[in-house]
Design an enzyme around this catalytic site. Structure first.
Site, mmCIF file in Angstrom:
data_model
loop_
_atom_site.group_PDB
_atom_site.id
_atom_site.type_symbol
_atom_site.label_atom_id
_atom_site.label_comp_id
_atom_site.label_asym_id
_atom_site.label_seq_id
_atom_site.Cartn_x
_atom_site.Cartn_y
_atom_site.Cartn_z
ATOM 1 N N HIS A 19 39.074 -10.993 7.219
ATOM 2 C CA HIS A 19 40.281 -10.370 7.775
ATOM 3 C C HIS A 19 41.289 -11.474 8.067
ATOM 4 C CE1 HIS A 19 41.987 -7.224 10.844
ATOM 5 N NE2 HIS A 19 42.958 -7.931 10.280
ATOM 6 N N HIS A 21 45.456 -12.378 7.055
ATOM 7 C CA HIS A 21 46.724 -12.064 6.395
ATOM 8 C C HIS A 21 47.398 -13.374 6.005
ATOM 9 C CE1 HIS A 21 46.547 -7.830 7.729
ATOM 10 N NE2 HIS A 21 45.969 -8.342 8.812
ATOM 11 N N HIS A 199 42.931 -1.144 8.481
ATOM 12 C CA HIS A 199 43.028 -1.399 9.911
ATOM 13 C C HIS A 199 42.888 -0.059 10.643
ATOM 14 C CE1 HIS A 199 44.478 -5.216 8.598
ATOM 15 N NE2 HIS A 199 44.940 -5.596 9.781
ATOM 16 N N GLU A 202 42.338 -0.511 16.554
ATOM 17 C CA GLU A 202 42.817 -1.688 17.297
ATOM 18 C C GLU A 202 43.842 -1.191 18.313
ATOM 19 O OE1 GLU A 202 45.413 -5.783 16.603
ATOM 20 O OE2 GLU A 202 45.583 -4.098 15.235
ATOM 21 N N ASP A 280 42.562 -13.088 11.499
ATOM 22 C CA ASP A 280 43.705 -12.186 11.442
ATOM 23 C C ASP A 280 44.975 -12.915 10.991
ATOM 24 O OD1 ASP A 280 45.088 -9.816 11.575
ATOM 25 O OD2 ASP A 280 44.832 -9.506 13.709
ATOM 26 N N ASP A 281 45.829 -13.315 11.947
ATOM 27 C CA ASP A 281 47.084 -14.033 11.666
ATOM 28 C C ASP A 281 47.052 -15.337 12.456
ATOM 29 O OD1 ASP A 281 48.862 -11.842 10.219
ATOM 30 O OD2 ASP A 281 47.881 -10.848 11.894
#
Length: 335
Positions: A19, A21, A199, A202, A280-281
Site C-alpha cells: 500500500h 501511492h 481503500h 479508513e 501509504d504516502d
C-alpha cells in the site's frame, strides 16, 4: 528483545510493501526542484515552508496538498525521478517487492497522459530490477471523488499499457463515495484479467469494507481498520483471509486514531486477520516502511513473533507468483 533490538531485526528482514501511492512519495526537495524546472509557482519560499505545509488536519486537507504537489510532475523524466527515489528507499529498507499505486486521473485531468508517466515509471522499475533485483508491480487506482465514467475512460486509456499493470485500485475521498459507485469498472477490470484492491474502512465505515468485498470482488482491502466495528465482518475476514493493508503512521496523522498507542493493528492480527504494515504516502505521513514498523514497536506491546507474522502476511498477501512467494518465505524463515 529491547525495542532497539527489535527495530534492528525488523530493518534487516526482507519485506513487502502493498500500500504505497507513488505520488505520495514526492519529497519536498523534489517538489521544489521540479517546480523550478517547470516554472511552477508554489506558495512556498523554501523547503522548510513546504515541510510545514505537510501538517494537515484531515484526509481532505491532505488530498488538497497531495494533488497540488503532483502539479509539478510534467514530463517523463519527472515520473522516472519520482519512482526511482522511492525504489532507492526500497533498497535501503530491504523492501524486496513493492506493489505501487499510481493515480492516472491526477495527471490526465491536467493533460499529462499515459504516454508520459508510464515510460517514466517503467524506466525506473527496469533499472532497479537490473541493478539489484528489485521486484515491482503497478496498481492503477481510480479516484473515487470522480465519476465512474471517468474511471471507465481511464481504464480504456490504459489498455495499451496493461502488460505493465497488475491490478486496479480505488482511492481518494472515501466519505460519500461508496465502493458500489464503481461496480461496473471493476467488473471490466476483472474481465481484463486485472487483480482488484480498494481503500475501505479508513475514513469510511465498516459497511464500505463489505461493499468492496461484495460489489468490487477485491482481493485485498486497503486500510480496513474500521472493520473492527462489525463483528460479522471480522468473522468473515478471519475466515476468508482477505488481507488488510494497514498504514499506522497515516492512520494517526489523519486522526483515524488520535495516538499510535490506540492503533488496533495488533488486535486485528491477534484475532487472526491477515494484517500487513505499509507506508501509504510516506513523504506526507512522516515515514517509509521501516518507520511504520518502528512506530508500532515504540507504541504498541508488540513482540518479535507478531512482527514476523505481519511481514510474512505481506508476502502471502502479495500478487507475486506462488514460486516467488515460496522462495522469499523460505529466505524469511532463515532469519
Amino acid at each position: 528483545m529491547t525495542k532497539n533490538e527489535l527495530k534492528h531485526w525488523v530493518a534487516a528482514l526482507p519485506k513487502v510493501e502493498l500500500h504505497l501511492h507513488i505520488e505520495g512519495s514526492l519529497e519536498p526537495d523534489l517538489m521544489m526542484a521540479l517546480a523550478g524546472k517547470h516554472q511552477v509557482k508554489l506558495p512556498y519560499a523554501n523547503i522548510e515552508e513546504v515541510k510545514k505545509a505537510y501538517n494537515f488536519e484531515d484526509l481532505q486537507s491532505f488530498l488538497d496538498l497531495y494533488y497540488f504537489g503532483a502539479s509539478v510532475l510534467k514530463d517523463e523524466d519527472d515520473f522516472y525521478q519520482l519512482m526511482w527515489n522511492y525504489l532507492l528507499r526500497c533498497k535501503q529498507d530491504n523492501v524486496v517487492h513493492a506493489e505501487i499505486m499510481f493515480d492516472p486521473q491526477t495527471h490526465t485531468e491536467r493533460g499529462i497522459g499515459f504516454d508520459i508517466f508510464m515510460p517514466g515509471f517503467k524506466r525506473a522499475i527496469q533499472q532497479a530490477q537490473q541493478e539489484w533485483g528489485q521486484s515491482c508491480f503497478l496498481i492503477m487506482s481510480f479516484l473515487r471523488h470522480l465519476t465512474e465514467q471517468s474511471a471507465i475512460e481511464t481504464l480504456d486509456s490504459a489498455r495499451p499499457y496493461l502488460d505493465d499493470i497488475t491490478a486496479v485500485g480505488l482511492d481518494s475521498s472515501e466519505l460519500g463515495n461508496p465502493p458500489e459507485k464503481f461496480t461496473q469498472v471493476f467488473k471490466m477490470a476483472q474481465e481484463l484479467g486485472l487483480k482488484r484492491v480498494a481503500h475501505a474502512g479508513e475514513e469510511g465505515p465498516a459497511e464500505y469494507v463489505w461493499g468492496a468485498l461484495k460489489a468490487l470482488d477485491v482481493h485485498r482491502i486497503d486500510h480496513g481498520v474500521r472493520s473492527i466495528e462489525d463483528p460479522k465482518l471480522i468473522a468473515f475476514l478471519i475466515q476468508s483471509q482477505h488481507p488488510l493493508t494497514v498504514c499506522p503512521l497515516s492512520n494517526t496523522k489523519l486522526k483515524v486514531f488520535e495516538h499510535m498507542h490506540q492503533h488496533n493493528v495488533l488486535e486485528l492480527l491477534e484475532l487472526g486477520l491477515m494484517a500487513t504494515i505499509n507506508a501509504d504516502d510516506p513523504s506526507y505521513f512522516g515515514g517509509y516502511l521501516n518507520d511504520n514498523f518502528f512506530a508500532i514497536i515504540d507504541h504498541l506491546p508488540i513482540e518479535k513473533h507478531q512482527l514476523y507474522q505481519l511481514i510474512k502476511n505481506s508476502f502471502n498477501a502479495s500478487f507475486m507468483p506462488t514460486e516467488h512467494k515460496l522462495d522469499w518465505l523460505e529466505k524469511l524463515s532463515a532469519y
